[in-house]
Enzyme design. Structure first.
Site, PDB file in Angstrom:
ATOM      1  N   GLU A   1     -93.035  23.212 -31.157  1.00 60.88           N
ATOM      2  CA  GLU A   1     -94.327  23.877 -31.293  1.00 60.88           C
ATOM      3  C   GLU A   1     -94.058  25.179 -32.045  1.00 60.88           C
ATOM      4  OE1 GLU A   1     -96.389  24.737 -27.634  1.00 60.88           O
ATOM      5  OE2 GLU A   1     -98.039  25.679 -28.746  1.00 60.88           O
TER       6      GLU A   1
ATOM      7  N   ARG B   1     -82.051  19.209 -20.331  1.00 61.14           N
ATOM      8  CA  ARG B   1     -82.114  20.313 -21.280  1.00 61.14           C
ATOM      9  C   ARG B   1     -80.885  21.185 -21.112  1.00 61.14           C
ATOM     10  NH1 ARG B   1     -87.066  22.309 -21.333  1.00 61.14           N
ATOM     11  NH2 ARG B   1     -86.611  24.362 -22.119  1.00 61.14           N
TER      12      ARG B   1
ATOM     13  N   LYS C   1     -89.022  30.070 -24.068  1.00 57.48           N
ATOM     14  CA  LYS C   1     -89.705  30.797 -25.136  1.00 57.48           C
ATOM     15  C   LYS C   1     -90.543  31.943 -24.588  1.00 57.48           C
ATOM     16  CE  LYS C   1     -90.620  27.303 -28.214  1.00 57.48           C
ATOM     17  NZ  LYS C   1     -91.629  26.447 -28.787  1.00 57.48           N
TER      18      LYS C   1
HETATM   19  P1  ATP Z   1     -90.171  26.369 -23.974  1.00 54.82           P
HETATM   20  O1  ATP Z   1     -90.382  25.505 -22.763  1.00 54.82           O
HETATM   21  O2  ATP Z   1     -89.111  27.383 -23.825  1.00 54.82           O
HETATM   22  O3  ATP Z   1     -91.426  26.902 -24.571  1.00 54.82           O
HETATM   23  P2  ATP Z   1     -90.318  24.052 -25.476  1.00 54.82           P
HETATM   24  O4  ATP Z   1     -89.598  22.899 -24.904  1.00 54.82           O
HETATM   25  O5  ATP Z   1     -91.780  24.110 -25.187  1.00 54.82           O
HETATM   26  O6  ATP Z   1     -89.584  25.378 -25.055  1.00 54.82           O
HETATM   27  P3  ATP Z   1     -90.677  23.118 -28.085  1.00 54.82           P
HETATM   28  O7  ATP Z   1     -90.892  23.876 -29.325  1.00 54.82           O
HETATM   29  O8  ATP Z   1     -91.799  22.318 -27.562  1.00 54.82           O
HETATM   30  O9  ATP Z   1     -90.149  24.148 -27.028  1.00 54.82           O
HETATM   31  O10 ATP Z   1     -89.375  22.225 -28.179  1.00 54.82           O
HETATM   32  C1  ATP Z   1     -89.086  21.350 -29.230  1.00 54.82           C
HETATM   33  C2  ATP Z   1     -88.074  20.358 -28.757  1.00 54.82           C
HETATM   34  O11 ATP Z   1     -86.891  21.020 -28.334  1.00 54.82           O
HETATM   35  C3  ATP Z   1     -88.582  19.582 -27.569  1.00 54.82           C
HETATM   36  O12 ATP Z   1     -88.348  18.205 -27.820  1.00 54.82           O
HETATM   37  C4  ATP Z   1     -87.790  20.068 -26.408  1.00 54.82           C
HETATM   38  O13 ATP Z   1     -87.555  19.068 -25.490  1.00 54.82           O
HETATM   39  C5  ATP Z   1     -86.504  20.562 -27.070  1.00 54.82           C
HETATM   40  N1  ATP Z   1     -85.916  21.650 -26.295  1.00 54.82           N
HETATM   41  C6  ATP Z   1     -86.477  22.835 -25.982  1.00 54.82           C
HETATM   42  N2  ATP Z   1     -85.684  23.565 -25.185  1.00 54.82           N
HETATM   43  C7  ATP Z   1     -84.558  22.825 -24.992  1.00 54.82           C
HETATM   44  C8  ATP Z   1     -83.335  23.015 -24.257  1.00 54.82           C
HETATM   45  N3  ATP Z   1     -83.108  24.126 -23.546  1.00 54.82           N
HETATM   46  N4  ATP Z   1     -82.412  22.038 -24.301  1.00 54.82           N
HETATM   47  C9  ATP Z   1     -82.625  20.926 -25.013  1.00 54.82           C
HETATM   48  N5  ATP Z   1     -83.741  20.681 -25.716  1.00 54.82           N
HETATM   49  C10 ATP Z   1     -84.704  21.603 -25.716  1.00 54.82           C
HETATM   50 MG    MG Z   2     -93.008  22.466 -25.563  1.00 58.94          MG
END
Ligand code: ATP
Ligand code: MG
Length: 586
Positions: A60, A295, A305
């Site tokens: 995102e 994760r 984030k």
């Molecule tokens: P946050 O929860 O911190 O806002 P997010 O998962 O919403 O992070 P996205 O931009 O939606 O962030 O993530 C893009 C991709 O990266 C998703 O497929 C997510 O599963 C993966 N991702 C995000 N954080 C991690 C992590 N700590 N380890 C592995 N993959 C991750």
């Molecule tokens: Mg997300």
């Protein structure tokens, strides 16, 4: 939770095993691809998909990518590459409030920086979920028409209250049995800005008593008058993530939709949406399948984030690219490398069990990679003057220094030995402690790549601070000359000429958080911030670094790995320490 890495040598993992099996069973053999994303009709006019599998990395654009995203990027792009498939970069921009183009651009740069792109043959698979708003709207209408979705006019509080709990079933909404025609009319009115934000939502009609709370009629569309970074004010209704995501995957012909474990409970709804749209002939088989992996959690680091935004907005760091930030842009400025991240991701593996990875594993990976690639240079971080008594004032002699002790192919350079040198403050003790082998009155050490010297004393200022160390050099002991090792010494110290040394400033970084699991015991992760995570000092560099430019990386002997900061100029050299030579945290 375990605190370990998984299989090092075998980069195989359960997702890879699934893909191998799918390919063996020819699951995707007859999949069509319309050349671009689209519905069943679009793909049916296309050709057999040349990509053996399709994965996607779907950030995102509401922040900068971090080290956790790197794990997902290496996994998704890596699998596509290994299986002769395609990996799409998809901006999951269905939630307009916090999304913008700055984040889009940074994400593109970061994925490129890690070494990946979204080309497959002549296709460029970079997509925006917002391009599918029209098709998502169509999908929602299909669900309404077939009795699988309804407009709920309960308040948000009522919806929440009536959802039930883990032990108590939910209560059907009084709006649940409106006719499809009535629902369709209301949904169109929603789209046509006839209703206020929050006054109604579209919900999937599944089962209010399902043991999986995610299946108790989840909301799939809401009213939100917000300007979107790409569609501007075209829409005032936006799909919910859990509804949008399976549709995005299906329109893009994704075969393996890989996400983190917290989405495991959403998988039944993911499948429900796709099956309903398959029945309605908006989509075709084979449908995408969701797979979850653990994760990345890194000790001493926050990777959420929300927290990273807060650190930036409340000025705990200088910005998203602060070298202490776990963002990719911060890591790059710190001197972490794509090769180091690759090694790290291989080493930690991919599993289905949540765990904490020790931060030192990441640092070790960076060291390992930098050790191979970095040329050596000499820097004195805490300068103290050393005067060689028995040399004339204008003495100058070249000393030869290998650029890499284990890789002589990288050549040599010269540094000038003069009467006055800078040495490290810590390399002299007027009264040595036990087992101190460096300079103290009467002791002999080698000036690295130069001569053996005998310390003859020191000078102090009126406050008793040592300002100068004095010594005599021993002729016939120069490194690399015959008989140079006739005098045996235990200490070997580095130095730069006071006459030729360059001035620079170095930032020495430490962990941004002082606790292993920030926020776990203290409740608020901000209370765990390490107050001493940065120290900036004036240093002296060897003369060969005169042309150092931003992003140049070196090992400074005895100190660690360093990178020239992006703000460095020829007048003001700025350096960041990437990592020390050894783990000094404990
Ligand atoms: P946050 O929860 O911190 O806002 P997010 O998962 O919403 O992070 P996205 O931009 O939606 O962030 O993530 C893009 C991709 O990266 C998703 O497929 C997510 O599963 C993966 N991702 C995000 N954080 C991690 C992590 N700590 N380890 C592995 N993959 C991750
Ligand atoms: Mg997300």
């Amino acid at each position: 939770m375990k605190n370990q890495t998984e299989s090092n040598d075998n980069p195989s993992n359960f997702i890879r095993a699934i893909i191998e099996k799918n390919i063996r069973h020819k699951l995707y053999e007859n999949k069509n691809w319309g050349g671009t994303p689209g519905d069943k009709n679009h793909h049916s006019k296309g050709k057999k998909d040349l990509a053996k599998i399709r994965t996607r990395f779907p950030p995102e654009p509401n922040g900068y990518l971090h080290i956790g995203h790197a794990k997902s990027i290496f996994l998704n792009f890596g699998l596509a590459k290994d299986f002769n498939g395609a990996c799409h970069l998809r901006f999951d921009d269905t939630n307009p409030e916090k999304e913008n183009d700055e984040f889009v651009n940074s994400i593109i740069e970061d994925v490129n920086w890690l070494g990946f792109d979204w080309q497959f043959n002549s296709e460029s698979n970079l997509f925006y979920a917002s391009d599918y708003f029209e098709l998502m709207y169509t999908a929602a209408k299909l669900l309404i028409q077939t009795g699988h979705a309804y407009i709920d006019q309960q308040s948000a509080d009522e919806i929440k209250k009536n959802r039930g709990t883990l032990t108590k079933p939910g209560i059907n909404s009084p709006f649940r049995n409106l006719s499809p025609d009535e629902n369709l009319r209301l949904f169109e009115e929603m789209k046509d800005t006839k209703h206020a934000d929050g006054s109604m939502v579209l919900r999937a009609k599944i089962d209010m008593s399902s043991p999986n709370i995610n299946l108790r009629d989840p909301a799939i569309y809401r009213i939100k008058r917000t300007t979107h970074h790409r569609t501007f004010n075209e829409w005032c209704i936006y799909p919910m993530y859990t509804f949008a995501h399976p549709i995005e995957d299906a329109l893009e012909g994704i075969t393996h939709s890989i996400c983190t474990l917290e989405f495991e409970d959403q998988r039944p709804f993911y499948d429900w949406v796709l099956e309903k749209l398959l029945d309605n002939k908006l989509l075709s088989n084979p449908l995408p399948k969701q797979y979850e992996f653990a994760r990345l959690n890194l000790t001493y680091v926050v990777l959420s984030k929300r927290c990273l935004v807060e650190l930036v907005e409340k000025n705990y760091v200088s910005g998203w690219n602060d070298p202490r930030m776990p963002t990719l842009i911060g890591s790059r400025r710190r001197g972490y490398t794509p090769e180091g991240f690759k090694l790290f991701c291989e080493r930690i593996g991919v599993s289905k069990a949540d765990s904490w990875i020790d931060y030192s594993i990441l640092e070790d990976c960076m060291r390992e990679v930098l050790n191979i690639s970095s040329h050596r240079r000499i820097a004195v971080l805490e300068p103290l003057k050393l005067v060689i008594n028995n040399l004339p004032d204008d003495f100058e002699e070249e000393c030869f220094v290998p650029n890499h002790p284990q890789n002589l192919e990288l050549g040599k350079r010269t540094i000038k030995l003069t009467k006055e040198l800078w040495i490290e403050k810590a390399d002299f003790m007027e009264e040595p402690e036990k087992k101190y082998f460096r300079l103290f009155p009467g002791n002999q050490v080698r000036l690295r790549y130069g001569y053996v010297i005998t310390c003859t004393g020191c000078e102090k200022d009126k406050d008793g601070n040592i300002i100068k160390v004095l010594c005599d050099y021993l002729p016939d002991t120069k490194s690399g000359t015959p008989g140079s090792d006739s005098v045996k010494v235990k200490g070997n110290i580095h130095w730069v000429s006071t006459k030729y040394a360059l001035n620079a400033e170095v930032s020495l970084y430490d962990r941004l958080f002082k606790s292993e699991h920030p926020g776990l015991e203290s409740e608020n992760y901000l209370d765990d911030i390490n107050p001493n995570s940065i120290k900036t000092v004036k240093i002296k560099l060897e003369e060969n670094l005169a042309n150092i430019k931003p992003y140049d990386q070196y090992q400074f002997e005895r100190h660690g790995y360093f990178i020239c900061d992006q703000e460095s100029t020829s007048d003001f050299i700025k350096i960041n320490r990437t990592v020390t030579l050894r783990d000094t945290w404990k």
